[in-house]
Design a protein around this motif. Structure first.
Motif, PDB file in Angstrom:
ATOM      1  N   PRO A 205       0.813  -1.229   0.000  1.00 40.48           N
ATOM      2  CA  PRO A 205       0.000   0.000   0.000  1.00 40.48           C
ATOM      3  C   PRO A 205       0.839   1.267   0.000  1.00 40.48           C
ATOM      4  CG  PRO A 205      -0.860  -1.593   1.583  1.00 40.48           C
ATOM      5  CD  PRO A 205       0.444  -2.127   1.109  1.00 40.48           C
ATOM      6  N   GLU A 206       1.990   1.243   0.691  1.00 36.82           N
ATOM      7  CA  GLU A 206       2.808   2.456   0.779  1.00 36.82           C
ATOM      8  C   GLU A 206       3.463   2.811  -0.547  1.00 36.82           C
ATOM      9  OE1 GLU A 206       5.190  -0.991   2.655  1.00 36.82           O
ATOM     10  OE2 GLU A 206       3.128  -0.240   2.629  1.00 36.82           O
ATOM     11  N   ASP A 207       3.442   1.902  -1.520  1.00 36.82           N
ATOM     12  CA  ASP A 207       4.045   2.176  -2.828  1.00 36.82           C
ATOM     13  C   ASP A 207       3.023   2.653  -3.852  1.00 36.82           C
ATOM     14  OD1 ASP A 207       6.498   1.387  -1.851  1.00 36.82           O
ATOM     15  OD2 ASP A 207       6.242  -0.700  -2.487  1.00 36.82           O
ATOM     16  N   THR A 208       1.771   2.845  -3.433  1.00 42.49           N
ATOM     17  CA  THR A 208       0.714   3.236  -4.363  1.00 42.49           C
ATOM     18  C   THR A 208       1.006   4.574  -5.027  1.00 42.49           C
ATOM     19  OG1 THR A 208      -0.929   2.042  -3.040  1.00 42.49           O
ATOM     20  CG2 THR A 208      -1.758   3.661  -4.623  1.00 42.49           C
ATOM     21  N   ASP A 209       1.406   5.570  -4.209  1.00 44.76           N
ATOM     22  CA  ASP A 209       1.711   6.897  -4.769  1.00 44.76           C
ATOM     23  C   ASP A 209       2.878   6.829  -5.750  1.00 44.76           C
ATOM     24  OD1 ASP A 209      -0.314   7.970  -3.288  1.00 44.76           O
ATOM     25  OD2 ASP A 209       0.986   8.665  -1.658  1.00 44.76           O
ATOM     26  N   LEU A 210       3.889   6.045  -5.401  1.00 49.90           N
ATOM     27  CA  LEU A 210       5.046   5.912  -6.287  1.00 49.90           C
ATOM     28  C   LEU A 210       4.643   5.259  -7.598  1.00 49.90           C
ATOM     29  CD1 LEU A 210       8.058   6.150  -6.840  1.00 49.90           C
ATOM     30  CD2 LEU A 210       8.403   3.998  -5.598  1.00 49.90           C
ATOM     31  N   LEU A 211       3.778   4.261  -7.528  1.00 49.60           N
ATOM     32  CA  LEU A 211       3.294   3.602  -8.740  1.00 49.60           C
ATOM     33  C   LEU A 211       2.550   4.586  -9.635  1.00 49.60           C
ATOM     34  CD1 LEU A 211       2.651   1.186 -10.530  1.00 49.60           C
ATOM     35  CD2 LEU A 211       0.774   0.621  -8.975  1.00 49.60           C
ATOM     36  N   GLU A 212       1.694   5.406  -9.029  1.00 47.59           N
ATOM     37  CA  GLU A 212       0.966   6.408  -9.809  1.00 47.59           C
ATOM     38  C   GLU A 212       1.928   7.405 -10.454  1.00 47.59           C
ATOM     39  OE1 GLU A 212      -1.813   8.152  -7.154  1.00 47.59           O
ATOM     40  OE2 GLU A 212      -3.150   6.390  -7.099  1.00 47.59           O
ATOM     41  N   ASP A 213       2.963   7.800  -9.713  1.00 49.44           N
ATOM     42  CA  ASP A 213       3.953   8.734 -10.259  1.00 49.44           C
ATOM     43  C   ASP A 213       4.689   8.121 -11.450  1.00 49.44           C
ATOM     44  OD1 ASP A 213       3.284  10.590  -8.367  1.00 49.44           O
ATOM     45  OD2 ASP A 213       4.932  10.096  -7.004  1.00 49.44           O
ATOM     46  N   VAL A 214       5.021   6.829 -11.349  1.00 48.49           N
ATOM     47  CA  VAL A 214       5.707   6.155 -12.454  1.00 48.49           C
ATOM     48  C   VAL A 214       4.833   6.160 -13.704  1.00 48.49           C
ATOM     49  CG1 VAL A 214       6.611   3.953 -13.277  1.00 48.49           C
ATOM     50  CG2 VAL A 214       7.108   4.702 -10.947  1.00 48.49           C
ATOM     51  N   ILE A 215       3.557   5.821 -13.532  1.00 55.31           N
ATOM     52  CA  ILE A 215       2.639   5.781 -14.674  1.00 55.31           C
ATOM     53  C   ILE A 215       2.478   7.165 -15.295  1.00 55.31           C
ATOM     54  CG2 ILE A 215       0.250   5.324 -15.343  1.00 55.31           C
ATOM     55  CD1 ILE A 215       0.166   3.169 -13.168  1.00 55.31           C
ATOM     56  N   ILE A 216       2.322   8.184 -14.438  1.00 58.37           N
ATOM     57  CA  ILE A 216       2.139   9.555 -14.938  1.00 58.37           C
ATOM     58  C   ILE A 216       3.380  10.041 -15.678  1.00 58.37           C
ATOM     59  CG2 ILE A 216       1.864  11.960 -14.218  1.00 58.37           C
ATOM     60  CD1 ILE A 216       0.052  10.940 -11.945  1.00 58.37           C
ATOM     61  N   GLU A 217       4.555   9.804 -15.086  1.00 61.04           N
ATOM     62  CA  GLU A 217       5.801  10.246 -15.721  1.00 61.04           C
ATOM     63  C   GLU A 217       6.000   9.570 -17.068  1.00 61.04           C
ATOM     64  OE1 GLU A 217       8.699  12.360 -14.492  1.00 61.04           O
ATOM     65  OE2 GLU A 217       6.865  13.181 -13.669  1.00 61.04           O
TER      66      GLU A 217
END
Length: 313
Positions: A205-217
Motif C-alpha cells: 500500500p505504501e508504494d501506491t503513490d510511487l506507482l501512480e507517479d511512475v505511470i504519470i511520468e
C-alpha cells in the motif's frame, strides 16, 4: 564489472560480499562474471546476457526462482563530435534474496542510487526499488526530451539565417532520436502494465503513490515525445519547402537573365553572318554599328520591362 550494495541503517554501502537483501549491479560484465552470478543465484545466463544486446526488446520473463524485467533507458553516444540520443536495454532480475541489474554502460539512473541520492531507498525493498528505477528512467527521458527540444530550437534559428545541409542532417538525427524514444517508452509502458498485473510481485500500500507517479511520468514522456516529434517533422517539412522554393526563385531569375542577355547575342549573330553587304541593313551606314547596338539594347530593355511587369525578376 560487479558492484554490490546494501542498505544499512538507512545508508547505502558498497560491500565485497554477496548478502541477502543486497543489490548486485553488473555494468558491461564479462562472460566469467555473468557465469559467476548465474551459478550463485540459479539464473539462466541468457537472461543476464540479454541486456547486453542493444536490439533486445523490452519484456518480462517470469521464471520459477526469479523474474527478469527488461526496459529501454535513454543514453547518449558521440558521433562526428556531437552527442546522439539512443536507447539501450536495462535488465532487472528480481531473485528471492537479491536484486540484480545488468546494463551495457554506467547510467545516471543507477548512479543516483549508488551515491545515496534517492530518498526512502532500501536494497531489500525490491518492489519499491524497481518502481524507483522506472520512475528515474521516465524522468531521464523527460530530461533528454527537453534537451532535444532546446537543440532543435537552436538549429532552427541557424536555418533561418542559412539553409545548409548540416542543420537539416542534425534535425534528422534529432527526429530519429525522438522515434527511438517514442518506441521505447511505449514498450516500457507495456512492461509496466504487465509488471503491475503480475501476481509474483508483491504490491504494498505504501508504494501506491510511487506507482501512480511512475505511470504519470511515463505517459507524460510519451506525450512529450509525440509532440516534439510532430513539431520537428513539421519544421523539417517547412524548411524543405523553403529551400525548394528558394531554388525555384533562383532558377527563375537565372532563366530570365539568360533570356534578356540572349537578345543582344542573337542580334550580333545575325550581323555576324557571312553575307553580302547589300543584304545587311545599315552595313554601309557610317553609324551602322551604333544603330544596331542601340536596337539590341532597346529590345533588351523592352523585354526586361515586360518581365518586370510579370514579376519574373
Amino acid at each position: 564489472m560487479i558492484q554490490i550494495f546494501k542498505t544499512e541503517d538507512g545508508v547505502i554501502h558498497q560491500t565485497d560480499e554477496r548478502q541477502n537483501g543486497a543489490w548486485i549491479a553488473l555494468t558491461n560484465p564479462t562472460a566469467t562474471e555473468i557465469l559467476e552470478i548465474s551459478d550463485a543465484y540459479q539464473i539462466d545466463p541468457d537472461h543476464l546476457r540479454a541486456p547486453m544486446d542493444e536490439e533486445e526488446r523490452s519484456r518480462i520473463e517470469v521464471e520459477e526462482d526469479y523474474i527478469l524485467i527488461l526496459v529501454d533507458i535513454p543514453s547518449t553516444e558521440e558521433r562526428s563530435g556531437k552527442d546522439r540520443y539512443i536507447t539501450i536495454p536495462l535488465g532487472i532480475v528480481m531473485a528471492n534474496d537479491v536484486i540484480i541489474t545488468v546494463c551495457l554502460e554506467e547510467t545516471s539512473i543507477l548512479s543516483v542510487f549508488m551515491d545515496g541520492r534517492v530518498r526512502d531507498f532500501h536494497t531489500f525493498m525490491k518492489t519499491r526499488f524497481i518502481l524507483q528505477i522506472l520512475y528515474k528512467n521516465a524522468s531521464l527521458y523527460l530530461q533528454y526530451l527537453r534537451v532535444i527540444d532546446k537543440k532543435s530550437e537552436v538549429i532552427e534559428q541557424k536555418l533561418h539565417q542559412s539553409q545548409r545541409n548540416q542543420e537539416l542532417i542534425e534535425l534528422q538525427e534529432l527526429e530519429k532520436s525522438l522515434l527511438y524514444f517514442t518506441t521505447s517508452l511505449r514498450s516500457n509502458e507495456v512492461v509496466l502494465e504487465k509488471l503491475m498485473k503480475s501476481e509474483r510481485i508483491k504490491k504494498y500500500p505504501e508504494d501506491t503513490d510511487l506507482l501512480e507517479d511512475v505511470i504519470i511520468e511515463n505517459k507524460q514522456a510519451i506525450e512529450m515525445a509525440n509532440i516534439y516529434s510532430g513539431v520537428l517533422g513539421g519544421t523539417m517539412d517547412l524548411f524543405a519547402s523553403v529551400i525548394s522554393n528558394n531554388l525555384n526563385i533562383v532558377m527563375k531569375f537565372l532563366a530570365t537573365i539568360t533570356i534578356v542577355m540572349s537578345i543582344p547575342t542573337m542580334v550580333a549573330s545575325f550581323y555576324g553572318m557571312n553575307v553580302t553587304l547589300s543584304g545587311m541593313p545599315f552595313a554601309t551606314h557610317p553609324h551602322g554599328f551604333s544603330i544596331v547596338l542601340g536596337f539590341a539594347i532597346v529590345l533588351s530593355l523592352i523585354v526586361t520591362w515586360i518581365f518586370l511587369k510579370k514579376d519574373l525578376f
